[in-house]
Motif scaffolding. Sequence first.
Motif, PDB file in Angstrom:
ATOM      1  N   GLU A   1      44.662  75.753  66.086  1.00 18.23           N
ATOM      2  CA  GLU A   1      44.645  74.219  65.961  1.00 18.23           C
ATOM      3  C   GLU A   1      45.789  73.539  65.937  1.00 18.23           C
ATOM      4  O   GLU A   1      46.701  73.779  65.126  1.00 18.23           O
ATOM      5  N   ALA A   2      46.040  72.688  66.807  1.00 13.54           N
ATOM      6  CA  ALA A   2      47.433  71.839  66.609  1.00 13.54           C
ATOM      7  C   ALA A   2      47.053  70.278  66.576  1.00 13.54           C
ATOM      8  O   ALA A   2      46.140  69.927  66.759  1.00 13.54           O
ATOM      9  N   ARG A   3      48.229  69.498  66.438  1.00 11.92           N
ATOM     10  CA  ARG A   3      48.056  68.350  66.107  1.00 11.92           C
ATOM     11  C   ARG A   3      47.918  67.608  67.473  1.00 11.92           C
ATOM     12  O   ARG A   3      48.325  68.171  68.281  1.00 11.92           O
ATOM     13  N   GLU A   4      47.525  66.351  67.389  1.00  8.16           N
ATOM     14  CA  GLU A   4      47.363  65.339  68.710  1.00  8.16           C
ATOM     15  C   GLU A   4      48.693  65.387  69.537  1.00  8.16           C
ATOM     16  O   GLU A   4      49.890  65.323  69.057  1.00  8.16           O
ATOM     17  N   GLY A   5      48.669  65.785  70.803  1.00  6.81           N
ATOM     18  CA  GLY A   5      49.844  65.657  71.625  1.00  6.81           C
ATOM     19  C   GLY A   5      50.721  67.085  71.771  1.00  6.81           C
ATOM     20  O   GLY A   5      51.660  67.036  72.497  1.00  6.81           O
ATOM     21  N   VAL A   6      49.943  67.967  71.133  1.00  2.08           N
ATOM     22  CA  VAL A   6      50.623  69.151  71.255  1.00  2.08           C
ATOM     23  C   VAL A   6      50.036  70.257  72.032  1.00  2.08           C
ATOM     24  O   VAL A   6      50.372  70.974  73.048  1.00  2.08           O
ATOM     25  N   GLY A   7      48.584  70.318  71.737  1.00  4.62           N
ATOM     26  CA  GLY A   7      47.831  71.154  72.672  1.00  4.62           C
ATOM     27  C   GLY A   7      47.428  70.756  74.071  1.00  4.62           C
ATOM     28  O   GLY A   7      47.925  69.405  74.166  1.00  4.62           O
ATOM     29  N   PRO A   8      47.471  71.312  75.116  1.00  6.05           N
ATOM     30  CA  PRO A   8      47.454  70.959  76.684  1.00  6.05           C
ATOM     31  C   PRO A   8      46.182  69.903  76.770  1.00  6.05           C
ATOM     32  O   PRO A   8      46.485  69.474  77.935  1.00  6.05           O
TER      33      PRO A   8
ATOM     34  N   ALA B   1      24.578  84.391  72.427  1.00  6.19           N
ATOM     35  CA  ALA B   1      25.273  83.307  73.007  1.00  6.19           C
ATOM     36  C   ALA B   1      25.925  82.764  71.706  1.00  6.19           C
ATOM     37  O   ALA B   1      27.176  82.510  71.617  1.00  6.19           O
ATOM     38  N   ALA B   2      25.421  82.858  70.604  1.00  4.08           N
ATOM     39  CA  ALA B   2      25.876  82.307  69.222  1.00  4.08           C
ATOM     40  C   ALA B   2      26.878  83.267  68.948  1.00  4.08           C
ATOM     41  O   ALA B   2      27.921  82.522  68.217  1.00  4.08           O
ATOM     42  N   ASP B   3      26.560  84.513  68.937  1.00  2.99           N
ATOM     43  CA  ASP B   3      27.638  85.297  68.356  1.00  2.99           C
ATOM     44  C   ASP B   3      29.003  85.470  69.447  1.00  2.99           C
ATOM     45  O   ASP B   3      30.205  85.482  68.674  1.00  2.99           O
ATOM     46  N   LEU B   4      28.923  85.159  70.798  1.00  2.66           N
ATOM     47  CA  LEU B   4      29.888  84.950  71.493  1.00  2.66           C
ATOM     48  C   LEU B   4      30.867  83.523  70.970  1.00  2.66           C
ATOM     49  O   LEU B   4      31.935  83.382  71.199  1.00  2.66           O
TER      50      LEU B   4
ATOM     51  N   ALA C   1      36.424  81.664  66.175  1.00  2.00           N
ATOM     52  CA  ALA C   1      37.457  82.456  65.492  1.00  2.00           C
ATOM     53  C   ALA C   1      38.789  82.876  66.039  1.00  2.00           C
ATOM     54  O   ALA C   1      39.811  82.880  65.613  1.00  2.00           O
ATOM     55  N   LEU C   2      38.629  82.873  67.697  1.00  2.00           N
ATOM     56  CA  LEU C   2      39.817  83.120  68.328  1.00  2.00           C
ATOM     57  C   LEU C   2      40.824  81.891  68.217  1.00  2.00           C
ATOM     58  O   LEU C   2      41.846  82.319  68.050  1.00  2.00           O
TER      59      LEU C   2
END
Length: 215
Positions: free
Chosen positions: A76-83, A61-64, A70-71
Motif C-alpha cells: 500500500e502506497a500514498r496517494e499519487g504513487v500507486g498506478p 471466494a472469501a479465502d481467495l 495479504a498479497l
Amino acid sequence: MSADYGLDPRRVDPEYDRHGGFPVFEAAQPGPGFERFLTAMRRAQDLAVSADPDAGTWEKAADLAEELVALLDPHEAREGVGPANRVPTLPGAGSLLMPPWTVRKFEPDGVELEVRFSRFHVGGNYAVHGGVLPLLFDSIFGMVIHATGRPISRTAFLHVDYRKVTPIDTVLTARGWLREEQGRKGFVNAELRDPDGNLLAEANGLMLRLLAGQP
C-alpha cells in the motif's frame, strides 16, 4: 466567456502544484499485469453483487479474497504513487472507483468520454444507480478544468437532472464543457446520452479555484 485556453495555469497561480499538498499526478506505466488485474477486478465487482453460489463457494471466494489482500497489503502506497487513476490508456484511468470510461476528446472547448456501466453499477431493475452518475459528472468536471488550463479547483456544488433511465451494458457518450468563468469560479456543464442521442442525464456545477494553503 473569457477563457485563455493557451494559458499555463502556473502563470495564473504559481502555487499550482502545492495547494493543499496535492500530489503531482504523472502517468504511470505499471506493466501489463495491472491491466489484467483491473479487468479481473471489474468482473469480480460485477459478480460480487450478482452471484448466488452455494455456501461452500462463498467460503472459497472469501479465502481467495483474503489471499489477495495479504498479497497486496504490504505494498500500500500514498496517494499519487500507486498506478490507480494514473494510467490514462486504461478504462477509468486505472481506478476501480471510477466507471470504466475512455477519453475520446480532451480539448479546451470540451471533454468527451465513452462509458459502459455494468452489473456492479445497478441500483434496481437493471438501471444504473442514480448515485453513480454524480461521480461520473464530477470526474468530467475535473477533466474540463484541467483541459481548459484553469488552476487546481474543487467542486463547490454539483446538480444533476435525471431525464431517462441509464442502462447498463451499453456504450454511452458523456460530454462536459466550461460554460462561464468568473475569477476563481468556473461554471461547468455535462451531459450523458445513449447511442441514439437521447439525453439520459445532465449536470451543472461550480468548480472553485483553491487559494494558497487550502486542502
